[in-house]
Scaffold this active site. Structure first.
Site, PDB file in Angstrom:
ATOM      1  N   CYS A 283       1.361 -16.967 -16.866  1.00  0.00           N
ATOM      2  CA  CYS A 283       0.347 -17.605 -16.826  1.00  0.00           C
ATOM      3  C   CYS A 283       0.708 -17.640 -14.888  1.00  0.00           C
ATOM      4  CB  CYS A 283       0.522 -19.077 -17.140  1.00  0.00           C
ATOM      5  SG  CYS A 283       0.136 -18.305 -18.649  1.00  0.00           S
TER       6      CYS A 283
ATOM      7  N   ARG B  24       2.012 -12.095 -14.011  1.00  0.00           N
ATOM      8  CA  ARG B  24       2.587 -13.305 -14.525  1.00  0.00           C
ATOM      9  C   ARG B  24       1.779 -13.524 -15.758  1.00  0.00           C
ATOM     10  NH1 ARG B  24       5.692 -16.458 -11.564  1.00  0.00           N
ATOM     11  NH2 ARG B  24       5.454 -17.877 -13.606  1.00  0.00           N
TER      12      ARG B  24
ATOM     13  N   TRP C  40      -0.746 -15.608 -19.434  1.00  0.00           N
ATOM     14  CA  TRP C  40      -1.021 -15.082 -20.136  1.00  0.00           C
ATOM     15  C   TRP C  40      -0.699 -15.621 -21.922  1.00  0.00           C
ATOM     16  CZ3 TRP C  40       3.845 -14.643 -24.103  1.00  0.00           C
ATOM     17  CH2 TRP C  40       4.287 -14.176 -24.062  1.00  0.00           C
TER      18      TRP C  40
ATOM     19  N   ASN D 100       0.742 -24.062 -16.440  1.00  0.00           N
ATOM     20  CA  ASN D 100       1.963 -22.558 -16.953  1.00  0.00           C
ATOM     21  C   ASN D 100       2.940 -23.262 -17.531  1.00  0.00           C
ATOM     22  OD1 ASN D 100       3.613 -20.154 -16.728  1.00  0.00           O
ATOM     23  ND2 ASN D 100       4.277 -21.089 -15.268  1.00  0.00           N
ATOM     24  N   GLY D 101       3.139 -22.922 -19.061  1.00  0.00           N
ATOM     25  CA  GLY D 101       5.100 -23.205 -19.532  1.00  0.00           C
ATOM     26  C   GLY D 101       3.666 -23.737 -20.840  1.00  0.00           C
TER      27      GLY D 101
ATOM     28  N   GLU E 121      17.868   1.700 -20.161  1.00  0.00           N
ATOM     29  CA  GLU E 121      16.892   1.508 -19.650  1.00  0.00           C
ATOM     30  C   GLU E 121      15.941   2.722 -19.668  1.00  0.00           C
ATOM     31  OE1 GLU E 121      15.963  -1.350 -17.648  1.00  0.00           O
ATOM     32  OE2 GLU E 121      15.008  -0.596 -15.920  1.00  0.00           O
TER      33      GLU E 121
ATOM     34  N   LYS F  88      11.962   1.489 -19.655  1.00  0.00           N
ATOM     35  CA  LYS F  88      10.479   1.875 -19.559  1.00  0.00           C
ATOM     36  C   LYS F  88       9.566   2.131 -19.879  1.00  0.00           C
ATOM     37  CE  LYS F  88      11.469  -0.029 -16.625  1.00  0.00           C
ATOM     38  NZ  LYS F  88      12.489  -1.122 -16.234  1.00  0.00           N
TER      39      LYS F  88
ATOM     40  N   GLU G 231       8.012   0.484 -22.508  1.00  0.00           N
ATOM     41  CA  GLU G 231       6.904  -0.619 -21.555  1.00  0.00           C
ATOM     42  C   GLU G 231       5.908  -0.247 -21.199  1.00  0.00           C
ATOM     43  OE1 GLU G 231       8.812  -3.571 -19.622  1.00  0.00           O
ATOM     44  OE2 GLU G 231      10.173  -2.338 -18.515  1.00  0.00           O
TER      45      GLU G 231
ATOM     46  N   HIS H 182      26.435   9.562 -35.502  1.00  0.00           N
ATOM     47  CA  HIS H 182      26.499   8.144 -36.847  1.00  0.00           C
ATOM     48  C   HIS H 182      24.770   7.888 -37.865  1.00  0.00           C
ATOM     49  CE1 HIS H 182      30.794   8.064 -36.139  1.00  0.00           C
ATOM     50  NE2 HIS H 182      30.678   8.152 -35.178  1.00  0.00           N
TER      51      HIS H 182
ATOM     52  N   LYS I 296       5.477 -10.730 -15.948  1.00  0.00           N
ATOM     53  CA  LYS I 296       6.194  -9.956 -15.448  1.00  0.00           C
ATOM     54  C   LYS I 296       7.645 -10.905 -15.533  1.00  0.00           C
ATOM     55  CE  LYS I 296       8.437  -8.032 -11.377  1.00  0.00           C
ATOM     56  NZ  LYS I 296       9.055  -6.268 -12.773  1.00  0.00           N
TER      57      LYS I 296
HETATM   58  C1  F6R Z   1      11.370  -4.396 -17.816  1.00  0.00           C
HETATM   59  C2  F6R Z   1      11.135  -5.839 -17.467  1.00  0.00           C
HETATM   60  C3  F6R Z   1      11.622  -6.990 -18.168  1.00  0.00           C
HETATM   61  C4  F6R Z   1      13.001  -7.833 -17.217  1.00  0.00           C
HETATM   62  C5  F6R Z   1      12.995  -9.237 -18.411  1.00  0.00           C
HETATM   63  C6  F6R Z   1      13.903 -10.132 -17.370  1.00  0.00           C
HETATM   64  O1  F6R Z   1      10.971  -3.382 -16.971  1.00  0.00           O
HETATM   65  O2  F6R Z   1      11.145  -6.286 -16.360  1.00  0.00           O
HETATM   66  O3  F6R Z   1      12.663  -6.366 -19.326  1.00  0.00           O
HETATM   67  O4  F6R Z   1      13.757  -7.376 -16.783  1.00  0.00           O
HETATM   68  O5  F6R Z   1      12.298 -10.152 -18.853  1.00  0.00           O
HETATM   69  O6  F6R Z   1      13.241 -10.781 -17.012  1.00  0.00           O
HETATM   70  P1  F6R Z   1      14.095 -11.185 -15.297  1.00  0.00           P
HETATM   71  O7  F6R Z   1      14.887  -9.894 -14.598  1.00  0.00           O
HETATM   72  O8  F6R Z   1      13.111 -11.499 -14.451  1.00  0.00           O
HETATM   73  O9  F6R Z   1      14.297 -11.986 -15.867  1.00  0.00           O
END
Ligand code: F6R
Length: 613
Positions: free
Chosen positions: A2, A27, A74, A100-101, A486, A490, A493, A509, A608
């Site tokens: 949010c 957000r 969100w 927000n929260g 990673e 990527k 998501e 395994h 994010k």
């Molecule tokens: C993946 C991604 C998320 C963040 C995770 C942690 O691309 O963006 O997996 O890495 O939510 O977020 P931060 O780094 O902001 O604590």
């Protein structure tokens, strides 16, 4: 999760707020809404993105106002629809709130308010907050700010709120606990927002609020008090952010811009810290705690998602260079165990946003057990750097695409610097090795630039070839095992294709059963100490007809013979290879998602900054 924004001043509030919501949309983008004092107190809200709200208001002739609040959601409590969208009115519609929260005790508060005659329109916890404020205000016959302050003593959970009221068209009342809130201080105008991005085009003067603070903007003046009603002198800081940093700058997506920004963001992360010619490496935040770090029995790294992957790379780095045992923990698991932590431990919290709720909670838990907490964050002034004893920013600049890219390479770079500084101080690496390593580190931005120039077109072609695959496997060993995780994250998501990362040797395994001629397998296989081993793993996949894509070191011919596609990256010491090998994987996920027509910067269900647990 949010985004909230509010404005009072001489401009048209509607435009400031809509622009601000677009900047905060990363957000959350389930719904958007705005409340303006334009004749009455009017709320306009809509399921969907800010652009949908804007379109719905195209023919609305009465948006003239110099004060307003806005929200991009969100969803947590209640599905994304128009009713659950913020702002929410109080019962008498004289006030409205953005939040927000998460209010943890909203159900009992709601029950109590219902018994007192309140009725609710939405399923949200946020609506309960404004009804509670209204109830206190009426019952105590107090001012709005006093009612907000008293409500804070009853509400359990995390919040950043702003309340607007019919009673005063110069007044906004805001408060924070656990969710971020920034005040922008302009010439005769004020802004409130979840982060500085909606503010920077108007003013660079900001005040980052602390938990348990209430802000009152009234009659052109700013006052801050604690929840205990003690006055606070606002600490005005100057933003180190330019408008160009938060715009797409000609790129189709923020994610692509951020991938291509990495040569610069990596230079910025090293600027003033490394000077290879002078054999110099310093991190200001480390100086005070260097002795503690050198004597640490153990380092515990906490983070989530991509930041957790950077932590896994750091495990290899600290163990190799500083010879300190490392444990890497998901913050969400760590906080709910009863972890064995004491004052001899160092906890490193990694977070791009600096707002991740689980990481913050893990920090508080470790602090309560006496550990020293070191933060590795990107967003300056965010909650995690303020909760830690010390830390180092990665200086990657604003990362707006939901998929984290430049933050990962910046995090690994800063963690590598930390490991080298401690290793040198402890004598676990020789001076000549130290010199060699900082020379290697300094060469990284140019190498990343080279990768971007030479691989983007090829990766786009590979993406087209594999975009219809239903599954992907990513395999790596040693330093590049976290890169496999990673790369898979990527892809998942932003393209919604199922992908898994594994240590290459673990294939035998179980997962090898998945291999057939439909399965793309991405190997991260630079020339390093496990090269021969990974060549064997590639052979095993080839024998089972898997389709092999390999990220290799320039000049490699052996893996090229075994793979359908190879993507070259320059030679680098293996400890730093994740910073190079991850780049083509970022591009691969980007191009697959684009060719599938996905919303790259705002993938479904994600936000994010994960400020709820
Ligand atoms: C993946 C991604 C998320 C963040 C995770 C942690 O691309 O963006 O997996 O890495 O939510 O977020 P931060 O780094 O902001 O604590």
């Amino acid at each position: 999760m949010c985004g909230i924004v509010a404005y009072v001043g001489h401009r048209q509030a509607y435009q400031v707020i809509i622009n601000g919501l677009k900047r905060l949309e990363y957000r959350g983008y389930d719904s958007a809404g705005i409340a303006l004092l334009n004749g009455g107190l009017n709320v306009y809200k809509k399921k969907g993105k800010v652009a949908d709200l804007e379109a719905s208001l195209k023919n609305e002739g009465h948006l003239n106002s110099h004060i307003g609040i806005g929200h991009t959601r969100w969803a947590t409590h209640g599905e994304p629809n128009d009713t659950n969208a913020h702002p929410h009115y109080s019962a008498n519609k004289n006030m409205a709130i953005i939040h927000n929260g998460i209010i943890e005790n909203y159900a009992s508060l709601k029950q109590d308010l219902i018994s007192k005659g309140h009725t609710f329109q939405s399923e949200t916890d946020s609506e309960v907050f404004i009804h509670l404020i209204e109830h206190i205000k009426d019952y105590e016959k107090c001012s709005l700010d006093e009612a907000v302050r008293l409500a804070m003593t009853q509400v359990v959970g995390a919040y950043a709120i702003v309340v607007i009221s019919k009673e005063d068209s110069t007044q906004l009342v805001a408060a924070r606990k656990g969710s971020p809130l920034v005040v922008g201080v302009g010439e005769g105008e004020y802004f409130l927002a979840s982060d500085a991005t909606p503010i920077v085009e108007y003013t660079k003067k900001v005040v980052y609020l602390n938990d348990h603070e209430v802000v009152v903007i009234r009659g052109g003046e700013l006052h801050i008090r604690t929840v205990e009603d003690l006055p606070i002198t606002p600490y005005i800081q100057t933003l180190d952010m330019e408008l160009t940093q938060i715009e797409k700058g000609g790129y189709k997506h923020f994610m692509l811009k951020e991938i291509f920004e990495q040569p610069k963001s990596l230079r910025d992360s090293m600027r003033g810290r490394i000077n290879a010619d002078k054999n110099h490496l310093v991190l200001g935040g480390l100086i005070e705690y260097q002795q503690r770090l050198m004597n640490a029995q153990r380092i515990v790294i906490v983070g989530c998602g991509t930041s957790w992957h950077a932590g896994l790379v750091a495990e290899y780095l600290f163990e190799e260079f500083a010879r300190i045992p490392v444990e890497v923990e998901y913050a969400s698991e760590f906080r709910y165990r009863n972890p064995v932590i004491n004052e001899n431990d160092i906890v490193i919290a990694i977070s791009q946003s600096g707002e991740t709720a689980d990481t913050l909670a893990a920090i508080e838990l470790a602090k309560s057990k006496g550990a020293i907490i070191f933060g590795v964050c990107n967003v300056v002034g965010s909650s995690i750097p303020r909760a830690t004893h010390s830390g180092a920013y990665i200086h990657a600049g604003p990362e707006i695409g939901v998929a984290s890219t430049k933050a990962f390479t910046g995090q690994v770079t800063v963690l590598a610097m930390m490991a080298l500084i401690i290793g040198r101080a402890k004598g676990t690496i020789t001076e000549s090795k130290f010199q060699e390593m900082i020379t290697e580190l300094s060469s990284i931005p140019d190498k990343v630039e080279h990768i971007l120039k030479t691989t983007d077109e090829q990766v786009r072609y590979i993406a087209e070839e594999f975009k219809d695959a239903k599954n992907f496997l990513y395999l790596g060993r040693g330093y590049n095992f976290p890169v496999a995780l990673e790369g898979a994250l990527k892809l998942k998501e932003i393209s919604y294709i199922h992908a898994e990362g594994y240590p290459a040797a673990e294939m035998k395994h179980g997962p090898i059963a998945l291999i057939d001629e439909q399965m793309p397998v991405v190997f991260i296989a630079p020339k390093d100490s496990s090269y021969e081993k990974i060549v064997s793993n590639i052979q095993e996949i080839k024998a089972r007809k898997g389709r092999i894509i390999a990220v290799v070191t320039e000049g490699d011919t052996e893996i090229s013979r075994l793979s359908e596609f190879t993507i070259n990256v320059p030679q680098i010491h293996e400890a730093f290879s994740p910073i190079l090998t991850v780049v083509p994987l970022q591009l691969l996920s980007y191009h697959v998602a684009v060719s599938l027509g996905k919303d790259v910067d705002q993938p479904r269900n994600l936000a994010k900054a994960v400020t709820v647990e």
